[in-house]
Design an enzyme around this catalytic site. Structure first.
Site, mmCIF file in Angstrom:
data_model
loop_
_atom_site.group_PDB
_atom_site.id
_atom_site.type_symbol
_atom_site.label_atom_id
_atom_site.label_comp_id
_atom_site.label_asym_id
_atom_site.label_seq_id
_atom_site.Cartn_x
_atom_site.Cartn_y
_atom_site.Cartn_z
ATOM 1 N N GLU A 173 -87.944 14.149 1.180
ATOM 2 C CA GLU A 173 -87.017 15.281 0.827
ATOM 3 C C GLU A 173 -86.260 16.185 2.157
ATOM 4 O OE1 GLU A 173 -88.706 16.987 -2.710
ATOM 5 O OE2 GLU A 173 -88.235 15.988 -4.051
ATOM 6 N N GLU A 366 -88.802 9.002 -6.941
ATOM 7 C CA GLU A 366 -89.132 9.808 -7.185
ATOM 8 C C GLU A 366 -88.349 10.774 -8.727
ATOM 9 O OE1 GLU A 366 -91.433 13.831 -6.187
ATOM 10 O OE2 GLU A 366 -91.450 12.845 -3.831
#
Ligand code: BGP
Length: 472
Positions: A173, A366
């Site tokens: 991220e 994810e």
């Protein structure tokens, strides 16, 4: 779905591993961070205080349970496991002369265990974690020194595991740097009072982009068959109305996401990036040679996390939560126990938007549901989790089968209960496997299959054909 589709789960060392001071590991930034479950925000300390509970110290103890856990993943038929390496386990202080052999051996054993079951490891090199010593000595990623230290660490593990690992993700991220309330997890930065925060943030982003590109360039020299991916927190967002101003706000909201993926895929700061720099009035240094590195260190695949969606517009009240984000509520969606809006169709839309822009293979690294589970009679009847995952997998299948999106894998978050990244809580559970530990690390640590365990096994067995679930 294709036969070689990578079905599996994803996790991160600092939330799962524990063993924080075992096997020569140095302190990570997470090891001095309290959980938020005491009714207040997470607190960061400069050293480990006696008698204070830090969730990362034990987490759910993959360090001692990895054989048992991997055997359970294998029972579900996992084709892959996305996991991260703790930098501080390899270089306890980040700038040590030699790597820590015990740390290298630990991951070697884990990787061998995965290989034993035919589970493909997907390794994240930097997942919200770094040696605390690098924060104290260099101020975290605000300092250019981190680039070469990171690349050195990355090269050590890539060389050591070149026959065990094919897929590498450089930074988890990476765009969370621009999104999260603080740059602590992503970059080990605590702002000083007199500094221009925007400039610090953009400088750190440049260094991480550079480190990512350099890692890829060096990695390809080690093994030409390595596959490198980025990892973006994808913010699916809708304009609140068809008012053109709302549409423009929506466009601007996506800039900090494209900022990172444009550099990592197109190999340069595109007009999207420079536009965002102007909006933010950001200034940072780019040294001679940096552009060449960015150009040559592009990724092979785009990976992203997807949990929820938000609404943007002139009159939006920022009341909805999300994965590190806030935004407007969508009246058409339901929310999780933590107020994240559940939007499976948003995943199909996101896959389309991303693929249309970049045209490189995608990987969903994810996706999952954090919920309060009720453990009864040795299990959890988590129909709500099955429902969430089922709908998202269906949306992914539609994107692949109907929209011809090239997506080669899906790793749900997280196959076993682990500590929450955002809050440090245990009660926010994502797992298909229940771990008997509470917010204060109390409990037996024993593993129990939830109802979703058998369901996911069936999904993988039927290659996503059978998503329904009938009670036995
Ligand atoms: C992402 C992180 C993960 C993970 C997940 C869920 O931001 O990459 O580390 O934890 O979100 O978030 P949380 O644990 O805060 O519920």
């Amino acid at each position: 779905m294709r036969e070689d589709f990578l079905w599996g789960g994803a996790c991160a060392a600092n939330q799962y591993e524990g063993g924080y001071n075992e096997g020569g590991k140095g302190l990570s930034i997470n090891d001095v961070e309290m959980g938020a479950s005491h009714g207040h925000e997470r607190e960061i300390h400069s050293y480990v205080h006696e008698g204070v509970y830090y969730p990362s110290h034990q987490a759910t103890d993959f360090y001692h349970h990895y054989k048992e856990d991997i055997a359970l993943f294998a029972k579900m038929g996992f084709k892959c496991l996305r996991m991260s390496i703790s930098w501080a386990r390899i270089f306890p202080n980040g700038d040590d002369v030699e790597p820590n052999e015990a740390g290298l051996k630990f991951y070697e054993s884990v990787l061998n265990e995965l290989r034993h079951y035919g589970i493909e490891p997907i390794i994240t090199l930097h997942h919200f974690e770094m040696p605390l010593a690098l924060v104290k000595k260099y101020g975290g990623w605000r300092n250019r020194k981190l680039v070469d230290l990171f690349v050195r660490y990355a090269c050590v593990v890539m060389k050591r595991y070149q026959h065990l690992v094919k897929y590498w993700i450089t930074f988890n991220e990476i765009n969370s740097l621009f999104i999260a309330k603080t740059p602590w997890h992503q970059a080990g930065i605590i702002y000083q009072e007199d500094e221009n925060r925007t400039d610090v943030m953009f400088q750190a982003a440049h260094y991480q982009l550079l480190a990512s590109a350099k890692t890829i360039i060096e990695g390809r020299k080690i093994c030409s068959d390595f596959h490198f991916g980025n990892m973006i927190l994808y913010n699916c967002c809708y304009a609140q109305t068809c008012h053109p101003q709302d549409q423009l706000l929506l466009h601007e909201r996506l800039l900090p996401i494209y900022y990172f993926s444009d550099v990592q895929i197109r190999g340069k700061y595109t007009n999207t990036c420079t536009a965002y720099q102007k909006i933010m009035n950001a200034h940072f240094d780019i040294e001679a040679g940096d552009e060449e590195i960015l150009k040559n260190g592009v990724v092979d695949f785009y990976s992203f996390s997807y949990y929820s969606s938000l609404v943007e517009g002139q009159n939006v009240e920022k009341s909805a939560n999300g994965n590190l984000l806030d935004g407007g509520m969508n009246p058409y969606l339901e929310t999780t126990d933590w107020g994240w809006q559940i939007d499976p169709l948003g995943l199909r839309i996101s896959l389309n938007l991303i693929y249309d822009r970049y045209q490189i293979p995608l990987f969903i690294s994810e996706n999952g549901l954090g919920a309060i589970d009720h453990f009864e009679n040795g299990t959890v009847n988590d129909d709500y989790r099955i429902d969430y995952l089922k709908q998202h997998i269906q949306a992914m299948k539609d994107a692949i089968e109907k929209d011809d999106i090239d997506c080669f894998g899906y790793t749900m978050w997280a196959p076993v209960d682990i500590v929450s990244a955002g809050t440090g809580e245990m009660k926010k559970r994502y797992g298909l496997i229940y771990v008997d530990l509470n917010d204060f690390g109390q409990g037996s640590g024993k593993r129990y299959k939830k109802k979703s365990f058998e369901w996911y096994k069936q999904v993988i067995q039927t290659r996503g054909e059978n998503l329904s679930w009938k009670e036995e």
